[in-house]
Design an enzyme around this catalytic site. Sequence first.
Site, PDB file in Angstrom:
ATOM      1  CG  PHE A 131     -15.271 -10.043  25.766  1.00 49.88           C
ATOM      2  CD1 PHE A 131     -16.008  -9.667  24.660  1.00 49.88           C
ATOM      3  CD2 PHE A 131     -15.135  -9.132  26.802  1.00 49.88           C
ATOM      4  CE1 PHE A 131     -16.607  -8.418  24.581  1.00 49.88           C
ATOM      5  CE2 PHE A 131     -15.729  -7.881  26.738  1.00 49.88           C
ATOM      6  CZ  PHE A 131     -16.462  -7.517  25.617  1.00 49.88           C
ATOM      7  CE1 TYR A 225     -23.335  -7.534  29.403  1.00 46.24           C
ATOM      8  CE2 TYR A 225     -22.834  -7.042  31.694  1.00 46.24           C
ATOM      9  CZ  TYR A 225     -22.416  -7.243  30.398  1.00 46.24           C
ATOM     10  OH  TYR A 225     -21.079  -7.176  30.093  1.00 46.24           O
TER      11      TYR A 225
HETATM   12  C1  PLP Z   1     -17.331 -13.281  27.197  1.00 50.49           C
HETATM   13  C2  PLP Z   1     -17.460 -11.984  27.917  1.00 50.49           C
HETATM   14  N1  PLP Z   1     -16.868 -11.834  29.113  1.00 50.49           N
HETATM   15  C3  PLP Z   1     -16.938 -10.670  29.789  1.00 50.49           C
HETATM   16  C4  PLP Z   1     -17.637  -9.590  29.283  1.00 50.49           C
HETATM   17  C5  PLP Z   1     -17.661  -8.279  30.028  1.00 50.49           C
HETATM   18  O1  PLP Z   1     -18.252  -8.402  31.230  1.00 50.49           O
HETATM   19  P1  PLP Z   1     -18.397  -7.164  32.246  1.00 50.49           P
HETATM   20  O2  PLP Z   1     -18.773  -5.969  31.440  1.00 50.49           O
HETATM   21  O3  PLP Z   1     -19.520  -7.627  33.131  1.00 50.49           O
HETATM   22  O4  PLP Z   1     -17.138  -6.994  32.955  1.00 50.49           O
HETATM   23  C6  PLP Z   1     -18.303  -9.710  28.061  1.00 50.49           C
HETATM   24  C7  PLP Z   1     -19.082  -8.590  27.534  1.00 50.49           C
HETATM   25  O5  PLP Z   1     -19.730  -8.630  26.520  1.00 50.49           O
HETATM   26  C8  PLP Z   1     -18.202 -10.932  27.364  1.00 50.49           C
HETATM   27  O6  PLP Z   1     -18.782 -11.088  26.172  1.00 50.49           O
END
Ligand code: PLP
Length: 398
Positions: A131, A225
Amino acid sequence: MTTLDDYTRRAMELDLANPLAAARSQFDLPDNESYFLGNSLGPLTHAARAAVVHALDEEWRNGLVRTWHDGDWLELAGSTGDLVARVIGAPAGSVVAVDSTSVALFKVLSAAVTINKSPTRRVMLCDSRNFPTDRYVARSVADLHGLEFIELEVSEMPRRFADDVAVMTASMIDYRSADLHDVRAVTAAAHDHCILTVWDLAHAAGAVKCDVLDNDIDFAVGCGYKYLNGGPGAPAYVYAAPRIIGSVAQPIPGWFGHAEPFAFEDTFRPAAGIARFSSGTTHVLSMKAMHAALGVINRYPIEDLRTTCIRLGDFFVEGYGTFLSTGGFGLGSQREGARRGGHIALLHPDAERMSKELIARSLIVDFRPPNVIRIAFSPLFLRFADVARLVGELSRLN
Ligand SMILES: Cc1ncc(COP(=O)(O)O)c(C=O)c1O
């Protein structure tokens, strides 16, 4: 020849046989919608609503600042972490709920690099399909520590593992394709070269068995979430293997990670365990929602969640094979359920238009450029009947 009516009848039979079918009543879902985005934002539970209302009316309005000591606010990050621990196969006391995943990843990667970098270990490996936030954060940590930053696919990592690598980081489930990586094998191969492993479980926890302790993972982070249904902006979580927690230092040593926050000491002394990954004041309201939602998940064995998740996805794959495999559709995910996470990427050149039309018909999916309709099979509230309705609409939209 199987017709859509046959497929829909099968869906009803499968719903009747689903051991998790009753769990749907724990959710406060909009009427007449089929929600396929539990991998993005899990829905509201009745328990989360009740917990937040109680926190507002009783704990905040009436208790005010006294609730920090008379209520459970001080223990909330740890007790919420313990509920996450049960979902991801970690022992109590090894997980804390904190921050966002991006910030948690920064802390954990910094901690891992601090432990392991040396004049001869100067490389960080990062999942090139990770991501974006993970890739941004990992690069930043590597830069701050003067490490060489190399991105490559998880399947390629074992070939690159060598004694010059300090840390590797990857997602257990690919956020686009839902590919489930062989965490155990990759972690073992990394350990053969004393490389520390940092896994992002965001798309895994609540949909697959993460088994972080059994897989001997060093550190993990993930979102609250998604399948954990903690609510918009819910806290993330940090796991550190019990064998290393006591020797870990993270880069934001705030008072909530201190051994005695209310001693107001001049210098930082880390809490004995995973609580040292907290920095500032606990986000009480969102943590209350997440804690309550985790109470719901923990009523059901993770094995059942995984089985139902796979069956829902397999039922979609079957519908795809029968009704969608012509007309420009493609499958961007593994057919074999055991090799997939909780969602499926359906490919179509006209995916954007189709996603909008599905949403207009109360089938809530999302579009990922250039050609992906993402469809998640959250095991606690989704019905096989929802899947049959989706396949039927997709076959008509084409
Ligand atoms: C694999 C992954 N890691 C991290 C995140 C983002 O996390 P945060 O918004 O809690 O920083 C996402 C968001 O969809 C995700 O899919």
